[in-house]
Design a protein around this motif. Structure first.
Motif, PDB file in Angstrom:
ATOM      1  N   GLY A   1      32.993  48.904  31.369  1.00 22.80           N
ATOM      2  CA  GLY A   1      32.275  47.807  32.031  1.00 22.80           C
ATOM      3  C   GLY A   1      33.038  46.501  31.903  1.00 22.80           C
ATOM      4  O   GLY A   1      33.105  45.708  32.840  1.00 22.80           O
TER       5      GLY A   1
ATOM      6  N   ALA B   1      36.073  46.726  34.166  1.00 22.50           N
ATOM      7  CA  ALA B   1      35.690  46.668  35.589  1.00 22.50           C
ATOM      8  C   ALA B   1      35.367  45.246  36.016  1.00 22.50           C
ATOM      9  O   ALA B   1      35.658  44.839  37.137  1.00 22.50           O
ATOM     10  CB  ALA B   1      34.475  47.566  35.846  1.00 22.50           C
TER      11      ALA B   1
ATOM     12  N   ALA C   1      40.992  38.119  41.412  1.00 20.71           N
ATOM     13  CA  ALA C   1      40.511  37.851  42.780  1.00 20.71           C
ATOM     14  C   ALA C   1      40.338  36.348  42.988  1.00 20.71           C
ATOM     15  O   ALA C   1      40.655  35.822  44.059  1.00 20.71           O
ATOM     16  CB  ALA C   1      39.190  38.577  43.036  1.00 20.71           C
TER      17      ALA C   1
ATOM     18  N   SER D   1      41.923  41.877  44.609  1.00 21.21           N
ATOM     19  CA  SER D   1      42.538  42.080  43.298  1.00 21.21           C
ATOM     20  C   SER D   1      42.766  43.553  42.994  1.00 21.21           C
ATOM     21  O   SER D   1      43.516  43.891  42.094  1.00 21.21           O
ATOM     22  CB  SER D   1      41.685  41.438  42.216  1.00 21.21           C
TER      23      SER D   1
ATOM     24  N   ARG E   1      42.396  58.980  44.657  1.00 19.80           N
ATOM     25  CA  ARG E   1      41.513  60.113  44.870  1.00 19.80           C
ATOM     26  C   ARG E   1      42.343  61.389  44.703  1.00 19.80           C
ATOM     27  O   ARG E   1      43.570  61.346  44.793  1.00 19.80           O
ATOM     28  CB  ARG E   1      40.918  60.099  46.293  1.00 19.80           C
TER      29      ARG E   1
ATOM     30  N   PHE F   1      36.334  46.247  47.785  1.00 19.96           N
ATOM     31  CA  PHE F   1      35.395  46.787  46.792  1.00 19.96           C
ATOM     32  C   PHE F   1      35.246  48.299  46.951  1.00 19.96           C
ATOM     33  O   PHE F   1      34.294  48.887  46.425  1.00 19.96           O
ATOM     34  CB  PHE F   1      34.015  46.138  46.960  1.00 19.96           C
TER      35      PHE F   1
ATOM     36  N   ALA G   1      29.842  55.905  48.362  1.00 23.59           N
ATOM     37  CA  ALA G   1      29.033  56.196  47.168  1.00 23.59           C
ATOM     38  C   ALA G   1      29.492  55.431  45.928  1.00 23.59           C
ATOM     39  O   ALA G   1      28.679  55.078  45.079  1.00 23.59           O
ATOM     40  CB  ALA G   1      29.077  57.694  46.887  1.00 23.59           C
TER      41      ALA G   1
ATOM     42  N   CYS H   1      31.955  49.308  44.723  1.00 23.62           N
ATOM     43  CA  CYS H   1      31.784  48.497  43.515  1.00 23.62           C
ATOM     44  C   CYS H   1      30.329  48.092  43.292  1.00 23.62           C
ATOM     45  O   CYS H   1      29.715  47.438  44.128  1.00 23.62           O
ATOM     46  CB  CYS H   1      32.650  47.240  43.627  1.00 23.62           C
TER      47      CYS H   1
ATOM     48  N   GLU I   1      30.294  34.841  40.922  1.00 24.24           N
ATOM     49  CA  GLU I   1      31.249  34.126  40.059  1.00 24.24           C
ATOM     50  C   GLU I   1      32.290  33.392  40.894  1.00 24.24           C
ATOM     51  O   GLU I   1      32.613  32.232  40.634  1.00 24.24           O
ATOM     52  CB  GLU I   1      31.963  35.102  39.123  1.00 24.24           C
TER      53      GLU I   1
HETATM   54  C1  HEM Z   1      33.890  50.193  41.206  1.00 21.84           C
HETATM   55  C2  HEM Z   1      36.626  46.533  42.867  1.00 21.84           C
HETATM   56  C3  HEM Z   1      34.175  43.408  40.052  1.00 21.84           C
HETATM   57  C4  HEM Z   1      31.606  47.071  38.216  1.00 21.84           C
HETATM   58  C5  HEM Z   1      34.855  49.469  41.872  1.00 21.84           C
HETATM   59  C6  HEM Z   1      35.838  50.033  42.789  1.00 21.84           C
HETATM   60  C7  HEM Z   1      36.592  49.002  43.244  1.00 21.84           C
HETATM   61  C8  HEM Z   1      36.113  47.788  42.632  1.00 21.84           C
HETATM   62  C9  HEM Z   1      37.761  49.093  44.232  1.00 21.84           C
HETATM   63  C10 HEM Z   1      35.989  51.514  43.162  1.00 21.84           C
HETATM   64  C11 HEM Z   1      35.260  51.725  44.470  1.00 21.84           C
HETATM   65  C12 HEM Z   1      35.328  53.096  45.073  1.00 21.84           C
HETATM   66  O1  HEM Z   1      35.797  54.054  44.435  1.00 21.84           O
HETATM   67  O2  HEM Z   1      34.876  53.225  46.257  1.00 21.84           O
HETATM   68  C13 HEM Z   1      36.188  45.367  42.260  1.00 21.84           C
HETATM   69  C14 HEM Z   1      36.698  44.040  42.553  1.00 21.84           C
HETATM   70  C15 HEM Z   1      35.998  43.161  41.767  1.00 21.84           C
HETATM   71  C16 HEM Z   1      35.057  43.938  40.974  1.00 21.84           C
HETATM   72  C17 HEM Z   1      37.812  43.737  43.562  1.00 21.84           C
HETATM   73  C18 HEM Z   1      36.115  41.659  41.668  1.00 21.84           C
HETATM   74  C19 HEM Z   1      36.492  40.874  42.643  1.00 21.84           C
HETATM   75  C20 HEM Z   1      33.241  44.115  39.329  1.00 21.84           C
HETATM   76  C21 HEM Z   1      32.278  43.530  38.429  1.00 21.84           C
HETATM   77  C22 HEM Z   1      31.566  44.557  37.899  1.00 21.84           C
HETATM   78  C23 HEM Z   1      32.075  45.803  38.478  1.00 21.84           C
HETATM   79  C24 HEM Z   1      32.096  42.041  38.148  1.00 21.84           C
HETATM   80  C25 HEM Z   1      30.431  44.361  36.921  1.00 21.84           C
HETATM   81  C26 HEM Z   1      30.058  45.007  35.981  1.00 21.84           C
HETATM   82  C27 HEM Z   1      31.982  48.218  38.886  1.00 21.84           C
HETATM   83  C28 HEM Z   1      31.415  49.536  38.637  1.00 21.84           C
HETATM   84  C29 HEM Z   1      32.059  50.434  39.509  1.00 21.84           C
HETATM   85  C30 HEM Z   1      33.036  49.648  40.263  1.00 21.84           C
HETATM   86  C31 HEM Z   1      30.322  49.875  37.622  1.00 21.84           C
HETATM   87  C32 HEM Z   1      31.823  51.937  39.638  1.00 21.84           C
HETATM   88  C33 HEM Z   1      30.814  52.199  40.746  1.00 21.84           C
HETATM   89  C34 HEM Z   1      30.597  53.664  41.034  1.00 21.84           C
HETATM   90  O3  HEM Z   1      31.524  54.466  40.895  1.00 21.84           O
HETATM   91  O4  HEM Z   1      29.469  54.034  41.420  1.00 21.84           O
HETATM   92  N1  HEM Z   1      35.057  48.107  41.797  1.00 21.84           N
HETATM   93  N2  HEM Z   1      35.212  45.265  41.307  1.00 21.84           N
HETATM   94  N3  HEM Z   1      33.094  45.488  39.349  1.00 21.84           N
HETATM   95  N4  HEM Z   1      32.945  48.325  39.880  1.00 21.84           N
HETATM   96 FE1  HEM Z   1      33.997  46.774  40.650  1.00 21.84          FE
END
Ligand code: HEM
Length: 434
Positions: free
Chosen positions: A260, A263, A271, A309, A315, A367, A371, A374, A383
């Motif tokens: 967490g 992430a 970003a 970012s 995959r 993002f 499924a 993000c 933020e």
């Molecule tokens: C998953 C990008 C900020 C939590 C992801 C994925 C990407 C991503 C590319 C994978 C998506 C996919 O496989 O389709 C970003 C970017 C962020 C950001 C560019 C900031 C600009 C955050 C923040 C959190 C977070 C602030 C807060 C806790 C998560 C979680 C997943 C995830 C928990 C997994 C979701 C899942 O698999 O169901 N993010 N993220 N991310 N992100 Fe972010």
């Protein structure tokens, strides 16, 4: 046959493309300077190719990238957190000594387990829940800006953008103040360890930090378990565990505590640095944002589109399939390059132009999509919005200092190491102690 041997384009190919495919390298050369531009040739003339240096199929067009994200039954995210550079024996031994067992989190979990967990843990990400964090984010940003606003120069990465998302992430997870400093120390950039090309010395240092991070995360979790009544995501997850022990398992909670932070932290820091660089390089756009803060949310999206970012994600094919007419075999690994998709003229008009009023900019894939999209995207957006609101209000006249921008070479994460800005404090619209 090797994947490249199966490629129907491979034998009878244009020599320019054959050379570009052979040379393609995410750690060196044009891709590290400007990844979207480096992908242009492929995007136009070879939308999918097998990179021999990387060992992945590389996908570059908007619709193809989206299709891969959409179909988690065919394209599994199981390899999303795999180390691009395998651990040295020494680093592995250090991690083993800490019983390091980072396992499936959400981002690399297959269905149906993934959706069950995602649904069970969604509550903390609902807009009304996230809104509760906004005053804390604004106070935090104000506190950091106060420290340098009267000085006339600052490195925004070192003095603002690194600390704010880390502290917000710790608050969001519900980590008690007393534990924050220790976790902050361990959470050193181990993105380089997963997505980069660490040297043997770096591997050992990072393994120590990751091992300590893992042990300490477990201890924080154990303390939280005694009284999980707080507002944080982890406390919420601990309460859900009582109702759904088979869905929200101990191993999952421990992994999530660490994952967490990763992430939420560097993703948001990078970003915002990318966004500020883009806006300050286009004075007209920055001045518009300073005059009218209502433009900021769409400007944030446009910056995420042009310079997100996370530029690429991984995959693995679960079955034989085709992408853009190219046969892919079960087990083949795939790199979807979102920054290339976001610059695809088939979907975005004048794709390389910064247009803070663009009406379809939220279609960007920074993002991810589908499924696994993000879960924290709205926290990140909040933020970024607050950071831009505060900086444009308090330092509208700031500009980029003369500098060379350096980026750590990784397969996925991208943001400048430093972002130096200068301004004349006598022209500040308000003082730190106003
Ligand atoms: C998953 C990008 C900020 C939590 C992801 C994925 C990407 C991503 C590319 C994978 C998506 C996919 O496989 O389709 C970003 C970017 C962020 C950001 C560019 C900031 C600009 C955050 C923040 C959190 C977070 C602030 C807060 C806790 C998560 C979680 C997943 C995830 C928990 C997994 C979701 C899942 O698999 O169901 N993010 N993220 N991310 N992100 Fe972010």
């Amino acid at each position: 046959a090797s994947p490249s041997a199966r490629c129907p384009f491979h034998a009878a190919t244009d020599p320019e493309i054959a050379r570009a495919v052979a040379d393609f390298d995410v750690f060196e050369g044009p891709f590290t300077v400007d990844p979207a531009a480096a992908m242009r040739l492929f995007r136009e003339r070879r939308p999918i190719f097998f990179s021999p240096k990387l060992g992945y199929w590389v996908v570059s067009r908007y619709e193809d990238v989206k299709d891969v994200f959409r179909d988690t039954g065919t394209f599994s995210p199981a390899n999303a957190l795999e180390k691009v550079t395998p651990s040295s024996a020494e680093a592995s031994a250090i991690l083993a000594s800490h019983d390091y067992a980072m396992n499936r989190t959400l981002v690399n979990e297959d269905e149906p387990a993934h959706m069950e967990r995602r649904r069970a843990l969604l509550h903390s990400f609902l807009p009304a829940e996230l809104e509760k964090h906004a005053p804390m984010v604004r106070r935090l940003v104000a506190r950091f800006v106060d420290r340098f606003v009267d000085r006339g120069e600052a490195d925004l990465v070192d003095e603002l953008l690194w600390e704010v998302p880390l502290t917000v992430a710790l608050h969001f997870l519900g980590v008690p103040e007393d534990d924050m400093d220790v976790l902050r120390r361990y959470s050193i950039a181990h993105t380089v360890n997963t997505w980069g090309r660490p040297s043997p010395d770096q591997q050992v240092a990072v393994a120590e930090a990751v091992g300590n991070f893992w042990t300490y995360s477990g201890q924080v979790l154990d303390r939280m378990r005694l009284d999980p009544s707080g507002d944080g995501w982890m406390e919420y997850a601990l309460r859900r565990q009582r109702e759904l022990p088979d869905v929200v398992t101990d191993s999952y909670l421990h992994s999530m505590m660490m994952a967490g932070i990763v992430a939420a932290h560097e993703t948001t820091a990078h970003a915002t640095a990318n966004a500020l660089r883009l806006l300050l390089e286009d004075r007209k756009a920055w001045d518009e944002v300073c005059r009218d803060a209502a433009l900021i949310p769409n400007a944030v999206e446009e910056c995420l589109r042009l310079s997100g970012s996370i530029i690429a994600w991984r995959r693995v094919a679960l079955k034989d399939v085709e992408i853009a007419g190219q046969p892919i075999a079960a087990g083949d690994r795939i790199l979807v390059v979102m920054t290339s998709a976001n610059h695809d003229g088939r979907h975005f008009e004048n794709p390389d132009m910064l247009d803070i009023r663009r009406d379809n900019t939220t279609d960007h894939l920074s993002f991810g999509y589908g499924a696994h999209q993000c879960l924290g995207k709205n926290l990140a957006r909040m933020e970024m919005r607050i950071l831009l609101e505060e900086l444009s209000r308090r330092l509208p006249h700031m500009r980029l200092a003369e500098q060379r921008f350096d980026y750590l070479p990784t397969i996925s994460f991208r943001g400048p190491d430093h972002l130096r800005v200068v301004w004349d404090p006598a022209r500040n619209p308000e003082r730190a102690d106003d």
